[in-house]
Design an enzyme around this catalytic site. Sequence first.
Site, PDB file in Angstrom:
ATOM      1  N   GLY A  62     -16.122   5.460  -3.368  1.00 12.43           N
ATOM      2  CA  GLY A  62     -15.647   5.281  -2.129  1.00 12.43           C
ATOM      3  C   GLY A  62     -15.271   4.307  -1.113  1.00 12.43           C
ATOM      4  O   GLY A  62     -15.170   5.260  -0.118  1.00 12.43           O
ATOM      5  N   ALA A  63     -15.120   3.435  -1.006  1.00 16.75           N
ATOM      6  CA  ALA A  63     -14.774   2.342  -0.196  1.00 16.75           C
ATOM      7  C   ALA A  63     -13.400   2.462  -0.407  1.00 16.75           C
ATOM      8  O   ALA A  63     -13.045   0.556   0.165  1.00 16.75           O
ATOM      9  CB  ALA A  63     -16.330   1.445  -0.210  1.00 16.75           C
ATOM     10  N   GLY A  64     -12.303   2.745  -1.364  1.00 13.93           N
ATOM     11  CA  GLY A  64     -11.166   1.982  -1.170  1.00 13.93           C
ATOM     12  C   GLY A  64     -10.898   0.817  -2.530  1.00 13.93           C
ATOM     13  O   GLY A  64      -9.936   0.171  -2.228  1.00 13.93           O
ATOM     14  N   LEU A  65     -12.182   0.924  -3.302  1.00 12.90           N
ATOM     15  CA  LEU A  65     -12.746  -0.766  -3.809  1.00 12.90           C
ATOM     16  C   LEU A  65     -12.090  -0.284  -5.356  1.00 12.90           C
ATOM     17  O   LEU A  65     -12.897  -1.061  -6.075  1.00 12.90           O
ATOM     18  CB  LEU A  65     -13.239  -1.387  -3.426  1.00 12.90           C
ATOM     19  CG  LEU A  65     -13.572  -1.789  -2.137  1.00 12.90           C
ATOM     20  CD1 LEU A  65     -15.516  -2.612  -1.770  1.00 12.90           C
ATOM     21  CD2 LEU A  65     -12.157  -3.194  -1.552  1.00 12.90           C
TER      22      LEU A  65
ATOM     23  N   THR B 281       2.653   2.146  -2.414  1.00  8.79           N
ATOM     24  CA  THR B 281       3.824   1.445  -2.692  1.00  8.79           C
ATOM     25  C   THR B 281       4.151   2.246  -4.335  1.00  8.79           C
ATOM     26  O   THR B 281       5.083   2.621  -5.139  1.00  8.79           O
ATOM     27  CB  THR B 281       3.832   0.377  -2.866  1.00  8.79           C
ATOM     28  OG1 THR B 281       2.847  -0.294  -3.260  1.00  8.79           O
ATOM     29  CG2 THR B 281       4.502  -0.497  -1.770  1.00  8.79           C
TER      30      THR B 281
ATOM     31  N   SER C 158     -14.232   2.208  -7.317  1.00  7.29           N
ATOM     32  CA  SER C 158     -14.857   2.273  -8.105  1.00  7.29           C
ATOM     33  C   SER C 158     -14.663   3.201  -9.766  1.00  7.29           C
ATOM     34  O   SER C 158     -15.746   3.050 -10.849  1.00  7.29           O
ATOM     35  CB  SER C 158     -16.797   2.774  -7.352  1.00  7.29           C
ATOM     36  OG  SER C 158     -16.017   4.008  -6.922  1.00  7.29           O
ATOM     37  N   SER C 159     -14.017   3.723  -9.159  1.00  5.86           N
ATOM     38  CA  SER C 159     -13.566   5.095  -9.879  1.00  5.86           C
ATOM     39  C   SER C 159     -12.420   4.739 -11.226  1.00  5.86           C
ATOM     40  O   SER C 159     -13.125   4.559 -12.106  1.00  5.86           O
ATOM     41  CB  SER C 159     -12.914   6.653  -9.266  1.00  5.86           C
ATOM     42  OG  SER C 159     -10.958   5.889  -8.579  1.00  5.86           O
TER      43      SER C 159
ATOM     44  N   ASP D 223      -4.565   0.281  -9.346  1.00  2.00           N
ATOM     45  CA  ASP D 223      -5.603   0.255  -9.994  1.00  2.00           C
ATOM     46  C   ASP D 223      -6.111   0.068 -11.240  1.00  2.00           C
ATOM     47  O   ASP D 223      -6.825  -0.613 -10.970  1.00  2.00           O
ATOM     48  CB  ASP D 223      -6.466   1.928  -9.184  1.00  2.00           C
ATOM     49  CG  ASP D 223      -6.419   2.544  -7.669  1.00  2.00           C
ATOM     50  OD1 ASP D 223      -5.800   1.680  -7.398  1.00  2.00           O
ATOM     51  OD2 ASP D 223      -7.178   3.268  -7.342  1.00  2.00           O
TER      52      ASP D 223
ATOM     53  N   GLU E  91       0.423  -1.052  -0.094  1.00  3.66           N
ATOM     54  CA  GLU E  91      -0.330   0.111  -0.646  1.00  3.66           C
ATOM     55  C   GLU E  91       0.678   1.546  -0.101  1.00  3.66           C
ATOM     56  O   GLU E  91       2.094   1.280   0.458  1.00  3.66           O
ATOM     57  CB  GLU E  91      -1.140  -0.043   1.230  1.00  3.66           C
ATOM     58  CG  GLU E  91      -2.141   0.660   0.977  1.00  3.66           C
ATOM     59  CD  GLU E  91      -2.706  -0.417   0.103  1.00  3.66           C
ATOM     60  OE1 GLU E  91      -3.631  -0.002  -0.920  1.00  3.66           O
ATOM     61  OE2 GLU E  91      -3.576  -1.248   0.785  1.00  3.66           O
TER      62      GLU E  91
HETATM   63  P1  ADP Z   1     -13.232   4.703  -4.922  1.00  4.21           P
HETATM   64  O1  ADP Z   1     -12.262   4.812  -6.457  1.00  4.21           O
HETATM   65  O2  ADP Z   1     -12.452   4.114  -3.453  1.00  4.21           O
HETATM   66  O3  ADP Z   1     -14.611   4.211  -4.996  1.00  4.21           O
HETATM   67  P2  ADP Z   1     -13.378   7.795  -5.970  1.00  4.21           P
HETATM   68  O4  ADP Z   1     -13.504   9.078  -4.806  1.00  4.21           O
HETATM   69  O5  ADP Z   1     -11.852   7.279  -6.145  1.00  4.21           O
HETATM   70  O6  ADP Z   1     -13.495   6.372  -4.671  1.00  4.21           O
HETATM   71  O7  ADP Z   1     -14.225   7.676  -6.884  1.00  4.21           O
HETATM   72  C1  ADP Z   1     -15.845   7.253  -7.072  1.00  4.21           C
HETATM   73  C2  ADP Z   1     -16.036   8.638  -7.321  1.00  4.21           C
HETATM   74  O8  ADP Z   1     -15.820   8.017  -9.283  1.00  4.21           O
HETATM   75  C3  ADP Z   1     -17.423   8.700  -7.418  1.00  4.21           C
HETATM   76  O9  ADP Z   1     -17.705  10.006  -6.798  1.00  4.21           O
HETATM   77  C4  ADP Z   1     -17.907   8.885  -8.528  1.00  4.21           C
HETATM   78  O10 ADP Z   1     -17.685   9.877  -9.564  1.00  4.21           O
HETATM   79  C5  ADP Z   1     -17.587   8.016 -10.100  1.00  4.21           C
HETATM   80  N1  ADP Z   1     -17.480   6.909  -9.689  1.00  4.21           N
HETATM   81  C6  ADP Z   1     -17.475   6.037 -10.049  1.00  4.21           C
HETATM   82  N2  ADP Z   1     -18.757   4.732 -10.181  1.00  4.21           N
HETATM   83  C7  ADP Z   1     -19.109   6.141 -10.139  1.00  4.21           C
HETATM   84  C8  ADP Z   1     -20.514   4.624 -11.130  1.00  4.21           C
HETATM   85  N3  ADP Z   1     -20.822   4.324 -11.105  1.00  4.21           N
HETATM   86  N4  ADP Z   1     -21.673   6.035 -11.122  1.00  4.21           N
HETATM   87  C9  ADP Z   1     -20.990   6.968 -11.509  1.00  4.21           C
HETATM   88  N5  ADP Z   1     -19.980   7.405 -10.939  1.00  4.21           N
HETATM   89  C10 ADP Z   1     -18.937   6.661 -10.466  1.00  4.21           C
HETATM   90 MG    MG Z   2     -10.796   6.015  -6.793  1.00  2.00          MG
END
Ligand code: ADP
Ligand code: MG
Length: 419
Positions: A140-143, A46, A145-146, A195, A44
């Site tokens: 936004g769970a550190g998994l 790294t 999603s972005s 990621d 982490e």
């Molecule tokens: P993580 O990557 O840990 O989930 P981030 O803060 O890096 O958290 O990314 C979350 C952001 O990515 C959200 O606020 C949104 O802008 C975007 N995002 C992720 N998934 C989606 C989705 N399914 N639809 C729209 N936006 C998304």
């Molecule tokens: Mg992210």
Amino acid sequence: MSRLLPAWSDDDGAARVRALFAESFAAEPDGVWAAPGRVNVIGEHTDYNGGLCLPIALPHRTFVALRARPGRTARLVSAQQPGLREVDLDAAAPAGTAGAVEGWPAYAAGVAWALERDGLAPAGSLPGFDIAVDSCVPHGAGLSSSAALECAIAVALDDVAHLGLAADDAGRARLAAACVRAENEIAGAPTGGMDQAASLRARAGHALLLDCRDGAVEHVRLDLDAAGLALLVIDTRAPHRLVDGQYARRRAVCEDAARVLGVASLREVADAVMAGETTPDDVLARLSDEEQRRRVRHVESEIERVRFFVARLRDPDALRGWSLDKSAWALDASHESLREDYEVSSPELDLAVTAARAAGAHGARMTGGGFGGSAIALVDAERAEPVAVAVQEAFAGAGLRPPAFLLADAHGPAGRVDG
Ligand code: ADP
Ligand code: MG
């Protein structure tokens, strides 16, 4: 196991985004693509130090239905965000400047922008598109999603624009680099490369050993099921804000420390220690700044822990009746280092880790950037549920909102899921 967040099948995810697409654009998409979130097993903070990390792609994915359209406008809907958004691809501007794309469409417009900037598609050549997004990756769970969002869009655009990059790992590495650029420059989040590599380059049944110095990957067999183990992911549901200054500050301190030590990245320090050319104490003695000393100690020791952990995975006898007490300590040690030296843990993460260990986890640590987000616990498969219950009770006892749980096993990378 009802408390565990389910992952969608190809059919489920495709049906959802097709329905959202039809309702939003009154048309059929060209296809459906999906990309996984990721969880980092070890290694982490790294990645931006040129180090090693060991993520796996989650079974939880973001699905996109996309249709190319004439012109250079993207129209976007997401089941996770309100409203229909429209972005002019030619006007996508870096975060923080006038004309910057607001909110989540920055991740989508950013990918198209970066593909052209990186020369993977000729400037101005990518089509506009309509896109519908839905996801079972917690936000936004550190998994990540972005990255799941960026990478799903990257493989979709690669496909409809016939770039052919997703066809092999070298092309996928270039797509991953474009997604990193999109996230850094257009969305304005200064994340490293782990990621996107996990989402685009992972292999089912394997963890991805990523060398962040040159982007080289090695697929390390990780069959938790065969070992009677499970990786329980605990989403603390405490907000994490990587876009705020903390992450950027950690990066800057590491860069400053590398300058003082006369190395290109802290990776070189870890390599020198491994080669027996120096010791951690000697390195730290050359730093007068206490903050730098602690950050360096984390990065150097964390890279060592990745090497140790991977060596255990490579040893087939180590997995058969895995002598966990001899290797899961590395997860615990990683957490301590992130909490004490790197100072990126949080009370919720510490509680999740402590409660999971007390309930019998072999090892547990925070995962992802920290400041909230998720923890992982390596447990005997039949202990996943009782450990989750124990963590939930600990959270209730502390007056915290209930965490969410999911099971991670190593899934495959982003790609087309229909047609
Ligand atoms: P993580 O990557 O840990 O989930 P981030 O803060 O890096 O958290 O990314 C979350 C952001 O990515 C959200 O606020 C949104 O802008 C975007 N995002 C992720 N998934 C989606 C989705 N399914 N639809 C729209 N936006 C998304
Ligand atoms: Mg992210």
